[in-house]
Structures are given as C-alpha cells and as structure tokens.
Design a protein around this motif. Structure first.
Motif, PDB file in Angstrom:
ATOM      1  N   ASP A  28       0.856  -1.187   0.000  1.00 49.08           N
ATOM      2  CA  ASP A  28       0.000   0.000   0.000  1.00 49.08           C
ATOM      3  C   ASP A  28       0.892   1.236   0.000  1.00 49.08           C
ATOM      4  O   ASP A  28       1.574   1.521   0.980  1.00 49.08           O
ATOM      5  N   PRO A  83      -7.841   5.378  10.158  1.00 49.14           N
ATOM      6  CA  PRO A  83      -8.084   3.921  10.135  1.00 49.14           C
ATOM      7  C   PRO A  83      -8.403   3.386   8.745  1.00 49.14           C
ATOM      8  O   PRO A  83      -8.209   2.193   8.481  1.00 49.14           O
ATOM      9  N   MET A  84      -8.864   4.258   7.842  1.00 51.97           N
ATOM     10  CA  MET A  84      -9.211   3.807   6.490  1.00 51.97           C
ATOM     11  C   MET A  84      -8.000   3.272   5.744  1.00 51.97           C
ATOM     12  O   MET A  84      -8.134   2.490   4.797  1.00 51.97           O
ATOM     13  N   LEU A 134      -5.958   1.144   6.746  1.00 50.54           N
ATOM     14  CA  LEU A 134      -5.751  -0.272   7.058  1.00 50.54           C
ATOM     15  C   LEU A 134      -6.655  -1.188   6.234  1.00 50.54           C
ATOM     16  O   LEU A 134      -6.430  -2.398   6.178  1.00 50.54           O
ATOM     17  N   LYS A 135      -7.657  -0.619   5.582  1.00 53.78           N
ATOM     18  CA  LYS A 135      -8.676  -1.443   4.923  1.00 53.78           C
ATOM     19  C   LYS A 135      -8.132  -2.270   3.767  1.00 53.78           C
ATOM     20  O   LYS A 135      -8.596  -3.384   3.519  1.00 53.78           O
ATOM     21  N   ASN A 136      -7.164  -1.726   3.036  1.00 58.34           N
ATOM     22  CA  ASN A 136      -6.664  -2.425   1.849  1.00 58.34           C
ATOM     23  C   ASN A 136      -5.348  -3.157   2.086  1.00 58.34           C
ATOM     24  O   ASN A 136      -4.732  -3.657   1.140  1.00 58.34           O
ATOM     25  N   ILE A 155      -2.208  -7.577  10.506  1.00 55.18           N
ATOM     26  CA  ILE A 155      -2.352  -6.332   9.752  1.00 55.18           C
ATOM     27  C   ILE A 155      -1.722  -5.180  10.524  1.00 55.18           C
ATOM     28  O   ILE A 155      -1.019  -4.339   9.958  1.00 55.18           O
ATOM     29  N   GLU A 156      -1.958  -5.160  11.839  1.00 51.78           N
ATOM     30  CA  GLU A 156      -1.458  -4.060  12.665  1.00 51.78           C
ATOM     31  C   GLU A 156       0.067  -4.035  12.693  1.00 51.78           C
ATOM     32  O   GLU A 156       0.683  -2.976  12.539  1.00 51.78           O
ATOM     33  N   SER A 207       1.477  -3.175   9.136  1.00 50.58           N
ATOM     34  CA  SER A 207       1.253  -1.767   8.800  1.00 50.58           C
ATOM     35  C   SER A 207       2.114  -0.850   9.656  1.00 50.58           C
ATOM     36  O   SER A 207       2.607   0.179   9.182  1.00 50.58           O
TER      37      SER A 207
END
Length: 284
Positions: A180, A217-218, A220-222, A230-231, A234
């Motif tokens: 991302d 927070p958006m 993290l969506k992709n 994920i956390e 990212s």
C-alpha cells in the motif's frame, strides 16, 4: 423566513461540528485536519516550516545532497546519463563520498556501489530534483531548469519545495515491498505533529503508528500483510517510511534501533523545533 432560519441553524451546526476538537486527531478539528492532510504548510494549516540559520540548513542531509547534485549539473552545464537514464557511476560515487546520507547495505553488508540505484538516497535525490521541476531530461542529458536557477541560492524556498514534494508527490512505497503506497505519505504532516507533541521523550515507533492509524483507520482497509498481523505489518511499513526514509533524511529525528526485527526508538533532534512550527487547535 422559516427556511432562512432553518438554513442558518444548519450552517451553524455544521460549522460547530467541523470546528470541534476530536481526540483521535490529537485535539484538532475536522477542518484543521483537512488542512493538515491536504494543504500542509499552507495558509490556515496548523503546521508550518520556519526559516533556519545558514548553519542549520547545512545540517539537513537530503537538502544538501540535492544541492550538491544540482551544483554538479550547474558547474558542468549538463550531465550525460547512462543508456538507461541514470547518473553515471563516477558521479554516483562522487555524491556518495560526500557523506550526506550513508546506506547501511553499502556500509555494513558488503554491497558495492556500481550504479545510481545501488544508493536509494541518491536515486531519491535525483527523482526529487526532477519531480520538483528543478531538472529536466532531454536527449539523454540532465540539465537544470530556470526554476532551479532561482531557487538554488534560497535555502528556505528550496527546502520547502523539496520537503513538500517529498510529502505530497513522491511515491513512498517506491523503495520497499509493502503493498500500500499511501501509508505514511497520506497525512505525513500529522506525523510531524505527533513528533512535535511526544518527541521530547524516546518512544518506540509503534507508539506513533498506533496514533497515526487511529487518526486514519481507512488506510488499514486495503492492507494484505505478507507476514504477521495487519497491525504489525502496517506499523512496520509506517515506521520505515516515516522515520527511516523521511524524517531521518531531513535530520529532524534521532533513531535508535537495537534489533532489526524490533521497534526502533524515536526522539526529535534539536533541529526539529527550529524547523517545524505547530500551532494548537484554534476555535473558529
């Protein structure tokens, strides 16, 4: 009259909502966050760049590397690029040997410097010169633009251009394998606000990542992690891009890392408060 009164009350309500402080935004309002997110360092934004002394500008590694490359072009009139469009090896080595920005792979892991892409910071500097409109490529040669002629003697204007170009136009995922490209770059000025607020004390990079993703927070969506959660994935992406490959290049933080697999620890440098001005939330 009733419609006019209703519209007036609606406008008042919307203004109040847009100007209310939000805890996840570190007390800034949605209106202020819009300025921070889309218009960093411009009028109405709570964060600004301050003018430095001549000696302090010399403490900014990326700025001085960009200036050195520009001076090489200026002194020779033009630089003939390789067939693939890169700086020739001799010039790459000359730039690297100035010591503005060192590469861990070259210094500690046995990698050799043969071409421009062997040093990500030199490659980055050349890209920034190009997308900032300071250089142009034509017929396999790199030359300065008229814009560069005006800015190279003005450290304040040049730094603002390089800083904002890096933050707003450069693809922060260019030198890594994270999937991302928006993490870190979007809302980069908010990260500066976080360092301003919390950077006096040495803190782990994950501390800042949590606050960044709490505000956005958006982002993290992709995310599709190649490893771990994920956390964690990212957070690592954010840390490398924001601290190792942005703020550190400008000399505004100090990074301490004891283990390549563990969190790095961040503290702001003396230069940070000299360069970065952060205003508190302002009620409208």
């Amino acid at each position: 009259m009733e419609n006019e009164e209703l519209n007036r009350q609606l406008r008042k309500y919307m203004e109040e909502q847009n100007n209310r402080p939000v805890p996840d935004f570190e007390g800034y309002s949605p209106y202020e966050m819009e300025r921070i997110f889309y218009f960093p360092f411009e009028d109405g934004c709570p964060i600004q760049l301050k003018r430095l002394s001549e000696s302090d500008y010399k403490k900014i590694p990326l700025l001085n590397q960009v200036k050195f490359i520009a001076d090489l072009i200026k002194n020779s009139g033009e630089i003939k690029l390789t067939k693939k469009g890169f700086l020739p090896t001799k010039i790459v080595k000359e730039i690297y040997n100035q010591g503005f920005l060192k590469d861990a792979r070259l210094e500690h892991f046995g990698y050799k410097l043969y071409k421009e892409t062997d040093s990500p910071t030199i490659y980055l500097s050349r890209i920034l010169l190009e997308i900032s409109g300071l250089t142009k490529k034509r017929h396999g040669k790199l030359t300065l633009t008229k814009k560069a002629d005006k800015l190279l003697s003005d450290d304040e204007a040049l730094l603002k251009l390089i800083f904002t170009t890096f933050g707003k136009r450069f693809n922060w995922g260019y030198f890594d394998g994270y999937n991302d490209e928006n993490i870190g770059r979007l809302g980069f000025a908010f990260s500066l606000i976080l360092i301003h607020k919390y950077g006096e004390t040495k803190r782990p990079s994950s501390f800042y990542a949590k606050k960044y993703f709490k505000a956005f927070p958006m982002l993290l969506k992709n995310v599709v992690p190649d490893y771990g959660s994920i956390e964690r994935y990212s957070s690592r992406c954010y840390s490398i891009r924001t601290f190792d490959r942005f703020m550190d290049y400008f000399g505004i933080i100090i990074i301490e890392q004891k283990d390549l697999l563990a969190d790095s620890y961040i503290v702001k440098s003396e230069l940070f408060d000299k360069l970065i001005e952060v205003l508190p939330h302002q009620s409208q």
